[in-house]
Write a protein that holds these residues in place. Structure first.
Motif, PDB file in Angstrom:
ATOM      1  N   ARG A 289       0.856  -1.189   0.000  1.00  0.00           N
ATOM      2  CA  ARG A 289       0.000   0.000   0.000  1.00  0.00           C
ATOM      3  C   ARG A 289       0.893   1.241   0.000  1.00  0.00           C
ATOM      4  NH1 ARG A 289      -5.278   1.172   1.866  1.00  0.00           N
ATOM      5  NH2 ARG A 289      -5.463  -0.897   2.821  1.00  0.00           N
ATOM      6  N   VAL A 290       0.574   2.211  -0.845  1.00  0.00           N
ATOM      7  CA  VAL A 290       1.347   3.450  -0.937  1.00  0.00           C
ATOM      8  C   VAL A 290       0.397   4.640  -0.826  1.00  0.00           C
ATOM      9  CG1 VAL A 290       3.310   2.551  -2.251  1.00  0.00           C
ATOM     10  CG2 VAL A 290       1.251   3.247  -3.468  1.00  0.00           C
ATOM     11  N   GLU A 291       0.959   5.793  -0.479  1.00  0.00           N
ATOM     12  CA  GLU A 291       0.155   7.001  -0.286  1.00  0.00           C
ATOM     13  C   GLU A 291       0.841   8.194  -0.917  1.00  0.00           C
ATOM     14  OE1 GLU A 291      -0.174   7.288   3.946  1.00  0.00           O
ATOM     15  OE2 GLU A 291      -1.812   5.811   4.089  1.00  0.00           O
ATOM     16  N   TRP A 292       0.038   9.082  -1.472  1.00  0.00           N
ATOM     17  CA  TRP A 292       0.555  10.338  -2.022  1.00  0.00           C
ATOM     18  C   TRP A 292       0.629  11.372  -0.903  1.00  0.00           C
ATOM     19  CZ3 TRP A 292       2.441  10.329  -6.843  1.00  0.00           C
ATOM     20  CH2 TRP A 292       2.029   9.323  -7.710  1.00  0.00           C
ATOM     21  N   GLY A 293       1.817  11.947  -0.687  1.00  0.00           N
ATOM     22  CA  GLY A 293       2.004  12.920   0.368  1.00  0.00           C
ATOM     23  C   GLY A 293       1.557  14.315  -0.038  1.00  0.00           C
ATOM     24  N   GLU A 294       1.563  15.199   0.915  1.00  0.00           N
ATOM     25  CA  GLU A 294       1.185  16.581   0.649  1.00  0.00           C
ATOM     26  C   GLU A 294       2.142  17.248  -0.326  1.00  0.00           C
ATOM     27  OE1 GLU A 294       0.785  18.734   4.275  1.00  0.00           O
ATOM     28  OE2 GLU A 294      -0.893  17.512   5.028  1.00  0.00           O
ATOM     29  N   ASP A 295       3.360  16.748  -0.406  1.00  0.00           N
ATOM     30  CA  ASP A 295       4.329  17.300  -1.353  1.00  0.00           C
ATOM     31  C   ASP A 295       4.186  16.700  -2.755  1.00  0.00           C
ATOM     32  OD1 ASP A 295       5.220  14.743  -0.841  1.00  0.00           O
ATOM     33  OD2 ASP A 295       7.239  15.314  -0.213  1.00  0.00           O
ATOM     34  N   TRP A 297       4.579  13.562  -3.632  1.00  0.00           N
ATOM     35  CA  TRP A 297       5.391  12.369  -3.868  1.00  0.00           C
ATOM     36  C   TRP A 297       4.733  11.135  -3.260  1.00  0.00           C
ATOM     37  CZ3 TRP A 297       9.124  12.319  -7.298  1.00  0.00           C
ATOM     38  CH2 TRP A 297       9.855  13.497  -7.568  1.00  0.00           C
ATOM     39  N   LEU A 298       4.994   9.997  -3.860  1.00  0.00           N
ATOM     40  CA  LEU A 298       4.447   8.720  -3.408  1.00  0.00           C
ATOM     41  C   LEU A 298       5.415   8.068  -2.429  1.00  0.00           C
ATOM     42  CD1 LEU A 298       1.936   6.916  -4.133  1.00  0.00           C
ATOM     43  CD2 LEU A 298       3.518   5.589  -5.566  1.00  0.00           C
ATOM     44  N   ARG A 299       4.850   7.493  -1.340  1.00  0.00           N
ATOM     45  CA  ARG A 299       5.662   6.773  -0.356  1.00  0.00           C
ATOM     46  C   ARG A 299       4.909   5.557   0.143  1.00  0.00           C
ATOM     47  NH1 ARG A 299       6.471  12.236   0.490  1.00  0.00           N
ATOM     48  NH2 ARG A 299       8.672  12.926   0.535  1.00  0.00           N
ATOM     49  N   LEU A 300       5.642   4.571   0.690  1.00  0.00           N
ATOM     50  CA  LEU A 300       4.990   3.424   1.300  1.00  0.00           C
ATOM     51  C   LEU A 300       4.121   3.885   2.460  1.00  0.00           C
ATOM     52  CD1 LEU A 300       7.782   0.680   1.472  1.00  0.00           C
ATOM     53  CD2 LEU A 300       6.067   1.051  -0.305  1.00  0.00           C
ATOM     54  N   ALA A 301       2.948   3.282   2.594  1.00  0.00           N
ATOM     55  CA  ALA A 301       2.030   3.674   3.666  1.00  0.00           C
ATOM     56  C   ALA A 301       2.607   3.351   5.039  1.00  0.00           C
ATOM     57  CB  ALA A 301       0.686   2.977   3.478  1.00  0.00           C
ATOM     58  N   ASP A 302       3.448   2.314   5.126  1.00  0.00           N
ATOM     59  CA  ASP A 302       4.039   1.917   6.405  1.00  0.00           C
ATOM     60  C   ASP A 302       5.343   2.652   6.699  1.00  0.00           C
ATOM     61  OD1 ASP A 302       1.978   0.168   6.844  1.00  0.00           O
ATOM     62  OD2 ASP A 302       3.036  -1.551   6.002  1.00  0.00           O
ATOM     63  N   GLU A 303       5.641   3.682   5.898  1.00  0.00           N
ATOM     64  CA  GLU A 303       6.862   4.474   6.050  1.00  0.00           C
ATOM     65  C   GLU A 303       8.093   3.628   5.706  1.00  0.00           C
ATOM     66  OE1 GLU A 303       6.875   6.160   9.949  1.00  0.00           O
ATOM     67  OE2 GLU A 303       5.240   7.583   9.477  1.00  0.00           O
ATOM     68  N   GLY A 304       9.224   4.291   5.592  1.00  0.00           N
ATOM     69  CA  GLY A 304      10.431   3.601   5.179  1.00  0.00           C
ATOM     70  C   GLY A 304      10.331   3.192   3.718  1.00  0.00           C
ATOM     71  N   ASN A 305      11.185   2.259   3.323  1.00  0.00           N
ATOM     72  CA  ASN A 305      11.169   1.827   1.919  1.00  0.00           C
ATOM     73  C   ASN A 305      11.377   0.322   1.758  1.00  0.00           C
ATOM     74  OD1 ASN A 305      13.875   1.541   2.512  1.00  0.00           O
ATOM     75  ND2 ASN A 305      14.615   2.905   0.889  1.00  0.00           N
ATOM     76  N   VAL A 306      11.152  -0.464   2.833  1.00  0.00           N
ATOM     77  CA  VAL A 306      11.320  -1.910   2.733  1.00  0.00           C
ATOM     78  C   VAL A 306       9.965  -2.575   2.541  1.00  0.00           C
ATOM     79  CG1 VAL A 306      13.429  -1.908   4.108  1.00  0.00           C
ATOM     80  CG2 VAL A 306      11.219  -2.254   5.231  1.00  0.00           C
ATOM     81  N   PRO A 307       9.903  -3.670   1.785  1.00  0.00           N
ATOM     82  CA  PRO A 307       8.621  -4.331   1.539  1.00  0.00           C
ATOM     83  C   PRO A 307       8.101  -5.027   2.788  1.00  0.00           C
ATOM     84  CG  PRO A 307      10.401  -5.624   0.609  1.00  0.00           C
ATOM     85  CD  PRO A 307      11.019  -4.336   1.080  1.00  0.00           C
ATOM     86  N   ALA A 308       6.776  -5.006   2.944  1.00  0.00           N
ATOM     87  CA  ALA A 308       6.127  -5.681   4.065  1.00  0.00           C
ATOM     88  C   ALA A 308       5.619  -7.044   3.627  1.00  0.00           C
ATOM     89  CB  ALA A 308       4.961  -4.837   4.586  1.00  0.00           C
ATOM     90  N   LEU A 309       5.776  -8.029   4.499  1.00  0.00           N
ATOM     91  CA  LEU A 309       5.271  -9.361   4.221  1.00  0.00           C
ATOM     92  C   LEU A 309       3.746  -9.389   4.289  1.00  0.00           C
ATOM     93  CD1 LEU A 309       6.356 -12.223   3.590  1.00  0.00           C
ATOM     94  CD2 LEU A 309       6.188 -12.707   6.038  1.00  0.00           C
ATOM     95  N   GLU A 310       3.173  -8.578   5.188  1.00  0.00           N
ATOM     96  CA  GLU A 310       1.727  -8.497   5.319  1.00  0.00           C
ATOM     97  C   GLU A 310       1.264  -7.057   5.115  1.00  0.00           C
ATOM     98  OE1 GLU A 310       0.631 -10.201   9.073  1.00  0.00           O
ATOM     99  OE2 GLU A 310       0.728 -12.251   8.284  1.00  0.00           O
ATOM    100  N   VAL A 311       0.179  -6.903   4.345  1.00  0.00           N
ATOM    101  CA  VAL A 311      -0.368  -5.594   4.014  1.00  0.00           C
ATOM    102  C   VAL A 311      -1.804  -5.544   4.507  1.00  0.00           C
ATOM    103  CG1 VAL A 311      -0.949  -4.012   2.145  1.00  0.00           C
ATOM    104  CG2 VAL A 311       1.145  -5.382   2.019  1.00  0.00           C
TER     105      VAL A 311
END
Length: 538
Positions: A289-295, A297-311
């Motif tokens: 899951r990803v989210e568009w920030g106020e700036d 730009w797109l970022r992972l919803a869980d913050e950071g940049n590593v993939p999550a095993l569970e979403v």
């Protein structure tokens, strides 16, 4: 599993995902390389549960890969929907090794995902990973990596992302070619997709190579041709700095919006065996899951940049795969789980009607042939699994053999085969190829186990992580082990003497080879694939 998606969403060899949504339906295309028919397209309504609906490149006028080397063929398809049509662009890679890449890019269309899919329109051959972008003004643009064959210190043969307009009426590329993005310091820039949002053109690319330095990078521009500014928190997604993450090699991604306006990123990943960097199941597909920030730009919803095993996803129930899949070959068509290698003429390889209730393979060229090999197999998609088949086969000499195979490519396989020995006895042999460079290192272990003429024999294999063991049974007798423990980790991108590996995954299936050229048939009555319980594989 409720309210969570457990990765990967497409287990087993399913790399380079491209996703699109039409109404409430999601469609996801993945690479198939030398396996025929070309491109896998899965369907889902909830992003958690996926069903294979078509392999669209299924006839000679669309795809003929005879002679394509290992890990060539269909690279990185891009699936989109516009103007009442599905659009699929893809590369047919004819040469992989060395400074040069001979890859030809095409587009096919269909009014429905099931088809009929058109014959291909040739686009270009300047590089691989093509993607078709449908702009809001109705124009269409092709982007792809431009390959630079020159090599010297400091030069990256991944020569940037080039853009050119596609005219659907003329059915060809038109206008200027623009190199819009040279990539970042991660290098090896490929796998590009374009999107338009809030007045920006967003460019998503894969970088770092498809190994353990793989990553997803984003850049954006107010104009289509750039210049593109790089994401301030680049890379958007990677496992390169988290070697303990169960999802490694994260990269090569695509984006989709849900009907509710949420955004998700599908991406390539692999699950190496514990304590190793060996991935027999190849590169798989995961989701974040990803989210568009106020700036913007797109970022992972869980913050950071590593993939999550569970979403987390409320309201979703992810179904577990069946423990066992049994195929009795009573239908006149091959079950969807199976594919074969390279050729658009499967009638030369097998028949489901010559002996009803059996899959008849016609012995063709040697194991590993790039042209015509009678090998029908399915993906390994569980770390612990087993496969069984029942075979009737009457070889006439040592050049004819058939049986159960665990296959990665021409230099990486384990094969339990029925053949003849020098005395003319029908016997079981284990044929393994232990490395892929320079000579293959073929190992042949004749077991001295005689099989009665005209007898049916059951063949089985069991894979437990890195260990593979064969077994057999004659008639109604109990299973008996045969041979030593074999290295299943060898059957992986990383499991070879090659520095850069390959791109597919382990297939388990049935094979018949007749290097005398007589086409001796082998009949398989059934095939069963079993997965270990989920608790043992995750």
């Amino acid at each position: 599993m409720n309210d969570v998606i457990h990765n990967p969403i497409l287990a087993g060899f399913n790399p380079d995902p491209s996703i699109c949504r039409v109404g409430d339906d999601y469609y996801l295309a993945t690479s198939t390389f030398e396996w025929y028919p070309g491109v896998q397209i899965h369907h889902s309504r909830d992003l958690a549960n996926w069903t294979l609906v078509t392999r669209p490149l299924n006839r000679a006028s669309q795809l003929d890969m005879r002679g394509n080397p290992d890990s060539c063929g269909i690279w990185a398809p891009c699936l989109s929907y516009a103007d009442g049509l599905f659009w699929l662009v893809y590369t047919d890679m004819k040469r992989y090794e060395g400074n040069f890449k001979d890859g030809h890019n095409y587009v096919v269309t269909a009014p429905r995902i099931e088809g009929p899919w058109s014959d291909p329109v040739y686009l270009n051959s300047s590089g691989f990973d093509p993607s078709l972008f449908h702009d809001t003004d109705g124009r269409k643009w092709l982007i792809n990596l431009q390959w630079d064959y020159r090599q010297h210190e400091g030069r990256d043969r991944f020569g940037g992302i080039v853009l050119q307009q596609y005219d659907p009426e003329q059915r060809r590329l038109v206008g200027d070619i623009n190199n819009i993005f040279a990539g970042t310091e991660l290098k090896l820039t490929e796998g590009s997709h374009l999107y338009r949002r809030d007045g920006w053109y967003h460019l998503l690319v894969a970088e770092g190579g498809t190994g353990y330095q793989h990553a997803v990078t984003m850049a954006r521009s107010k104009t289509l041709t750039g210049p593109y500014e790089v994401h301030p928190n680049n890379p958007l997604l990677t496992s390169r700095d988290d070697p303990e993450n169960p999802l490694q090699r994260a990269g090569h991604a695509d984006l989709v919006d849900s009907p509710e306006g949420d955004t998700y990123l599908v991406h390539l990943c692999s699950r190496p065996l514990t304590g190793t960097r060996l991935s027999p199941m190849g590169r798989e597909t995961a989701i974040q899951r990803v989210e568009w920030g106020e700036d913007g730009w797109l970022r992972l919803a869980d913050e950071g940049n590593v993939p999550a095993l569970e979403v987390a996803m409320s309201g979703v129930t992810q179904k577990l795969p069946a423990h066992a899949e049994h195929y009795d070959f009573k239908s006149a068509t091959l079950p969807d789980a199976f594919q074969w290698l390279r050729t658009p003429y499967p009638e030369r390889l097998f028949s489901l009607t010559e002996r009803p209730g059996y899959l008849r393979l016609f012995g063709r060229e040697s194991v590993g042939s790039w042209f015509e090999q009678a090998l029908v197999a399915r993906r390994q998609d569980s770390i612990h699994c087993s496969a069984e088949t029942t075979l009737t086969f009457e070889p006439e000499d040592i050049q004819q053999f058939a049986g159960l195979i665990a296959y990665y490519n021409r230099f990486k396989f384990h094969y339990l085969a029925v053949t003849l020995n020098d005395a003319g006895d029908k016997v079981l042999s284990i044929i393994s190829c232990l490395d892929d460079w320079p000579n293959g290192n073929l190992s042949i272990a004749e077991q001295g186990i005689r099989i009665e003429p005209d007898a049916t024999i059951r063949l089985g294999l069991d894979i437990h992580a890195r260990e593979l063991r064969f077994r057999y049974a004659q008639g109604g007798e109990a299973w008996q082990p045969i041979g030593p423990a074999l290295d299943a980790g060898l059957l992986s991108d990383e499991g070879s003497g090659r520095a850069h590996g390959y791109f597919t995954g382990t297939f388990l299936g049935m094979a018949a080879h007749d290097i005398s050229g007589r086409g001796t048939p082998a009949d398989f009555q059934a095939f069963c694939y079993r997965r270990a319980p989920l608790s043992e594989t995750r």
